[in-house]
Design a protein around this motif. Structure first.
Motif, PDB file in Angstrom:
ATOM      1  N   ASP A  98       0.554   2.490   4.659  1.00 56.56           N
ATOM      2  CA  ASP A  98      -0.223   3.401   3.812  1.00 56.56           C
ATOM      3  C   ASP A  98       0.688   4.587   3.490  1.00 56.56           C
ATOM      4  OD1 ASP A  98      -2.149   4.714   2.417  1.00 56.56           O
ATOM      5  OD2 ASP A  98      -3.671   4.687   3.993  1.00 56.56           O
TER       6      ASP A  98
ATOM      7  N   HIS B 281     -13.424   6.259   0.977  1.00 61.23           N
ATOM      8  CA  HIS B 281     -12.797   7.572   1.123  1.00 61.23           C
ATOM      9  C   HIS B 281     -13.872   8.639   0.981  1.00 61.23           C
ATOM     10  CE1 HIS B 281      -9.570   4.833  -0.061  1.00 61.23           C
ATOM     11  NE2 HIS B 281      -8.885   5.513   0.822  1.00 61.23           N
TER      12      HIS B 281
ATOM     13  N   HIS C 142      -4.764   6.432  -5.336  1.00 59.81           N
ATOM     14  CA  HIS C 142      -6.204   6.551  -5.085  1.00 59.81           C
ATOM     15  C   HIS C 142      -6.963   6.338  -6.387  1.00 59.81           C
ATOM     16  CE1 HIS C 142      -6.283   7.558  -0.902  1.00 59.81           C
ATOM     17  NE2 HIS C 142      -5.267   8.372  -1.081  1.00 59.81           N
TER      18      HIS C 142
ATOM     19  N   GLU D 248      -5.794   1.867  -5.204  1.00 62.50           N
ATOM     20  CA  GLU D 248      -6.667   1.856  -4.018  1.00 62.50           C
ATOM     21  C   GLU D 248      -7.995   2.454  -4.472  1.00 62.50           C
ATOM     22  OE1 GLU D 248      -5.511   4.223  -0.614  1.00 62.50           O
ATOM     23  OE2 GLU D 248      -6.886   3.124   0.695  1.00 62.50           O
TER      24      GLU D 248
ATOM     25  N   ARG E 212      -4.449   3.852  10.351  1.00 60.00           N
ATOM     26  CA  ARG E 212      -5.834   3.742  10.829  1.00 60.00           C
ATOM     27  C   ARG E 212      -6.189   2.286  11.083  1.00 60.00           C
ATOM     28  NH1 ARG E 212      -9.395   6.479   6.345  1.00 60.00           N
ATOM     29  NH2 ARG E 212      -7.556   7.092   5.181  1.00 60.00           N
TER      30      ARG E 212
ATOM     31  N   SER F 256      -8.830  -1.811   2.374  1.00 64.56           N
ATOM     32  CA  SER F 256      -7.967  -0.901   3.140  1.00 64.56           C
ATOM     33  C   SER F 256      -8.732  -0.298   4.316  1.00 64.56           C
ATOM     34  CB  SER F 256      -7.379   0.205   2.252  1.00 64.56           C
ATOM     35  OG  SER F 256      -8.378   0.929   1.575  1.00 64.56           O
ATOM     36  N   HIS F 257      -7.968  -0.047   5.384  1.00 61.83           N
ATOM     37  CA  HIS F 257      -8.495   0.490   6.652  1.00 61.83           C
ATOM     38  C   HIS F 257      -9.971   0.119   6.888  1.00 61.83           C
ATOM     39  CE1 HIS F 257      -9.359   3.688   3.708  1.00 61.83           C
ATOM     40  NE2 HIS F 257      -8.070   3.868   3.566  1.00 61.83           N
TER      41      HIS F 257
ATOM     42  N   HIS G  65       0.870  -1.191   0.000  1.00 65.31           N
ATOM     43  CA  HIS G  65       0.000   0.000   0.000  1.00 65.31           C
ATOM     44  C   HIS G  65       0.898   1.228   0.000  1.00 65.31           C
ATOM     45  CE1 HIS G  65      -3.907   1.949   1.789  1.00 65.31           C
ATOM     46  NE2 HIS G  65      -3.341   2.717   0.867  1.00 65.31           N
TER      47      HIS G  65
HETATM   48 ZN   LIG Z   1      -7.143   4.901   1.983  1.00 65.65          ZN
END
Ligand SMILES: [Zn+2]
Ligand SMILES: [Zn+2]
Length: 257
Positions: free
Chosen positions: A213, A112, A47, A84, A190, A160-161, A8
């Protein structure tokens, strides 16, 4: 404990605004840190396209693949082209098209706040309640179903997270993650699991990936926070798939040398 890969990592391709980059490293810089720290493999995971502030541009994907090939030759580190991506609806839609998936080695999906919803209905139904941090039963149920449906619809390798800004039922998501061979993240920035969640996830055999991350090349391979959490809550090393071994990803076949 040897960490072999960091899956990541963001680079300057994650965009930015007003000349402020969301992440500062280049693909080569991330790979060079990986080499210095003895990592054998990394993933570049910008992203997803619908992120309004930091989304990677579709036109840059082919350019990134070229840069990755060059950085692999220069550093000897194996580099996966990942993303991501974003959850964009309550029906498990993600901001990826089939053509995108064909170009990628590795797929992360996360929630997000600044990713556009699929449409106006989903803005009110899915994005807004999460933006407003609603934790009602119906929000958790809706989010949990969205994650499970996404795991069925797309070849997702890592969530993720999990639970961050999108509350979910960890037990239901964990079971579905095992069924669909999807990893859950121990994100160095996170971590939302509670002690009781972790015990259930471990017992059902969830596979984890620990990472930072990364938004700055110097942090590649800094997985201490995730690992410390794993030690504290008794996650066995065998279930952290980037420790001492290489994880298997759905779209990626490592070239044998
Ligand atoms: Zn993220
Ligand atoms: Zn990220």
């Amino acid at each position: 404990m040897v960490i072999l890969g960091d899956y990541h990592t963001h680079t300057i391709y994650s965009g930015g605004f007003f000349n402020v980059k969301h992440a500062t490293g280049t693909i080569l810089e991330n790979a060079m840190t990986a080499k210095e720290k003895g990592l054998k493999q990394i993933a570049i995971t910008e992203h997803g396209f619908s992120h309004k502030l930091y989304g990677v541009k579709r036109k840059n994907i082919d350019k990134m693949r070229k840069e990755i090939e060059e950085a692999k030759l220069k550093t000897g580190v194996d580099i996966l082209l990942g993303i991501e991506a974003n959850f964009i609806s309550s029906d498990g839609d993600v901001d990826l098209k089939d053509e995108d998936i064909k170009k990628l080695d590795f797929i992360i999906v996360g929630f997000h706040t600044f990713a556009k919803a699929k449409n106006i209905v989903e803005f009110f139904k899915f994005r807004l309640p999460n933006m407003l941090h609603f934790h009602r039963k119906k929000d958790i149920k809706r989010n949990t179903l969205a994650v499970m449906k996404a795991m069925d619809k797309y070849p997702i390798d890592l969530i993720s997270h999990p639970g961050s800004r999108m509350p979910i039922d960890f037990e239901a998501v964990g079971k579905h993650a095992v069924k669909t061979n999807t990893h859950l993240e121990l994100n160095g920035r996170r971590i939302c699991y509670k002690k009781e969640d972790i015990k259930k996830l471990v017992d059902m055999g969830v596979k984890f990936l620990a990472d930072y991350d990364v938004h700055s090349a110097k942090n590649v391979g800094e997985v201490n926070k995730g690992i410390n959490f794993a030690i504290k809550y008794n996650i066995p090393q065998s279930q952290i798939m980037n420790l001492e071994k290489f994880p298997q990803f759905k779209n990626y076949k490592k070239e044998e040398n």
